[in-house]
Motif scaffolding. Structure first.
Motif, PDB file in Angstrom:
ATOM      1  N   SER A 253       0.670  -1.643   0.119  1.00 39.25           N
ATOM      2  CA  SER A 253       0.422   0.145  -0.586  1.00 39.25           C
ATOM      3  C   SER A 253       1.623   1.221   0.126  1.00 39.25           C
ATOM      4  N   TRP A 254       0.370   2.373  -0.663  1.00 41.20           N
ATOM      5  CA  TRP A 254       1.431   4.052  -0.369  1.00 41.20           C
ATOM      6  C   TRP A 254       1.603   3.981   0.718  1.00 41.20           C
ATOM      7  N   ASP A 255       0.751   3.634   1.784  1.00 41.87           N
ATOM      8  CA  ASP A 255       1.367   4.224   3.121  1.00 41.87           C
ATOM      9  C   ASP A 255       2.260   3.099   4.196  1.00 41.87           C
ATOM     10  N   ASN A 256       2.161   1.767   3.126  1.00 41.11           N
ATOM     11  CA  ASN A 256       3.745   0.976   4.435  1.00 41.11           C
ATOM     12  C   ASN A 256       5.364   1.401   3.977  1.00 41.11           C
ATOM     13  N   PHE A 257       5.328   2.269   4.163  1.00 41.06           N
ATOM     14  CA  PHE A 257       6.076   2.220   3.911  1.00 41.06           C
ATOM     15  C   PHE A 257       7.821   1.570   4.408  1.00 41.06           C
ATOM     16  N   ALA A 258       7.690   0.322   5.701  1.00 39.64           N
ATOM     17  CA  ALA A 258       8.730  -1.199   5.408  1.00 39.64           C
ATOM     18  C   ALA A 258       8.298  -1.841   4.184  1.00 39.64           C
ATOM     19  N   SER A 259       7.165  -1.412   3.732  1.00 38.99           N
ATOM     20  CA  SER A 259       6.657  -3.045   2.467  1.00 38.99           C
ATOM     21  C   SER A 259       7.722  -2.461   1.245  1.00 38.99           C
ATOM     22  N   GLN A 260       7.426  -1.014   1.362  1.00 41.59           N
ATOM     23  CA  GLN A 260       8.123  -0.228  -0.463  1.00 41.59           C
ATOM     24  C   GLN A 260       9.190  -1.126  -0.243  1.00 41.59           C
ATOM     25  N   SER A 261       9.827  -0.100   0.917  1.00 41.58           N
ATOM     26  CA  SER A 261      11.803  -0.296   0.977  1.00 41.58           C
ATOM     27  C   SER A 261      12.095  -1.751   0.901  1.00 41.58           C
ATOM     28  N   VAL A 262      11.137  -2.797   1.491  1.00 41.33           N
ATOM     29  CA  VAL A 262      11.579  -4.499   0.812  1.00 41.33           C
ATOM     30  C   VAL A 262      11.800  -4.157  -0.972  1.00 41.33           C
ATOM     31  N   ALA A 263      10.181  -4.053  -1.515  1.00 41.24           N
ATOM     32  CA  ALA A 263      10.659  -3.600  -2.606  1.00 41.24           C
ATOM     33  C   ALA A 263      11.681  -3.079  -3.522  1.00 41.24           C
ATOM     34  N   LYS A 264      11.905  -2.334  -2.541  1.00 43.22           N
ATOM     35  CA  LYS A 264      13.383  -1.840  -3.906  1.00 43.22           C
ATOM     36  C   LYS A 264      14.317  -2.191  -3.407  1.00 43.22           C
ATOM     37  N   LYS A 265      14.535  -2.703  -2.207  1.00 40.13           N
ATOM     38  CA  LYS A 265      15.794  -3.477  -2.278  1.00 40.13           C
ATOM     39  C   LYS A 265      15.838  -4.650  -2.828  1.00 40.13           C
ATOM     40  N   LEU A 266      14.445  -5.291  -3.083  1.00 43.70           N
ATOM     41  CA  LEU A 266      14.411  -6.588  -4.096  1.00 43.70           C
ATOM     42  C   LEU A 266      13.999  -6.164  -5.742  1.00 43.70           C
ATOM     43  N   LYS A 267      14.782  -5.141  -5.739  1.00 45.50           N
ATOM     44  CA  LYS A 267      15.079  -4.553  -7.012  1.00 45.50           C
ATOM     45  C   LYS A 267      13.600  -4.417  -8.119  1.00 45.50           C
ATOM     46  N   LEU A 268      12.642  -4.363  -7.422  1.00 47.12           N
ATOM     47  CA  LEU A 268      11.381  -4.565  -8.134  1.00 47.12           C
ATOM     48  C   LEU A 268      10.572  -3.418  -8.791  1.00 47.12           C
ATOM     49  N   HIS A 269       9.641  -3.544 -10.429  1.00 47.34           N
ATOM     50  CA  HIS A 269       9.346  -2.883 -10.786  1.00 47.34           C
ATOM     51  C   HIS A 269       7.758  -2.513 -10.542  1.00 47.34           C
ATOM     52  N   GLN A 270       7.459  -1.334 -10.714  1.00 50.70           N
ATOM     53  CA  GLN A 270       6.244  -1.367 -10.108  1.00 50.70           C
ATOM     54  C   GLN A 270       5.508  -1.584 -11.269  1.00 50.70           C
ATOM     55  N   PHE A 271       4.104  -1.751 -11.644  1.00 48.66           N
ATOM     56  CA  PHE A 271       3.610  -1.664 -13.215  1.00 48.66           C
ATOM     57  C   PHE A 271       1.857  -1.485 -12.919  1.00 48.66           C
ATOM     58  N   GLY A 272       1.625  -1.235 -11.750  1.00 45.97           N
ATOM     59  CA  GLY A 272       0.101  -0.781 -11.074  1.00 45.97           C
ATOM     60  C   GLY A 272       0.158  -0.337 -10.626  1.00 45.97           C
ATOM     61  N   ILE A 273      -1.124  -0.319 -10.355  1.00 40.22           N
ATOM     62  CA  ILE A 273      -1.836   1.124  -8.892  1.00 40.22           C
ATOM     63  C   ILE A 273      -2.876   0.981  -8.768  1.00 40.22           C
ATOM     64  N   ASP A 274      -3.622   0.688  -7.669  1.00 42.97           N
ATOM     65  CA  ASP A 274      -5.290   0.470  -7.092  1.00 42.97           C
ATOM     66  C   ASP A 274      -5.962   1.793  -7.013  1.00 42.97           C
ATOM     67  N   ILE A 275      -7.070   1.423  -6.875  1.00 42.14           N
ATOM     68  CA  ILE A 275      -7.729   2.781  -6.858  1.00 42.14           C
ATOM     69  C   ILE A 275      -9.278   2.649  -6.887  1.00 42.14           C
ATOM     70  N   HIS A 276      -8.964   3.463  -5.503  1.00 42.33           N
ATOM     71  CA  HIS A 276     -10.611   3.624  -4.721  1.00 42.33           C
ATOM     72  C   HIS A 276     -11.145   4.230  -4.850  1.00 42.33           C
ATOM     73  N   MET A 277     -12.782   3.360  -5.242  1.00 45.12           N
ATOM     74  CA  MET A 277     -13.771   4.403  -5.487  1.00 45.12           C
ATOM     75  C   MET A 277     -14.925   4.665  -4.291  1.00 45.12           C
TER      76      MET A 277
END
Length: 78
Positions: A53-77
């Motif tokens: 999620s956009w507010d889970n900075f620890a998880s985003q750090s894991v993704a960055k260290k794994l060198k993952l590529h963003q390919f989509g986002i969630d949109i909530h209405m």
């Protein structure tokens, strides 16, 4: 304690769910366990996905260290 499992599965892919106990965070264990999970998923010919999620900075750090590529986002209405 650290855990990585498939939270969601489709016919072609599996999505990671990662948890690292607070006493073990910041030591690279989340990266190691997620890499091991992804290797097993890919060994079975499936796509390994990692979402956060956009507010889970620890998880985003894991993704960055794994060198993952963003390919989509969630949109909530609402």
């Amino acid at each position: 304690m650290r855990t990585c499992c498939s939270a969601r599965r489709s016919q072609q892919a599996e999505e990671a769910s990662v948890f690292t106990h607070e006493d073990y965070r910041g030591k690279g264990y989340g990266i190691d366990i997620t890499n091991a999970w992804a290797a097993e998923v890919q060994k079975r010919g499936r796509i390994a996905l990692y979402s956060t999620s956009w507010d889970n900075f620890a998880s985003q750090s894991v993704a960055k260290k794994l060198k993952l590529h963003q390919f989509g986002i969630d949109i909530h209405m609402s």
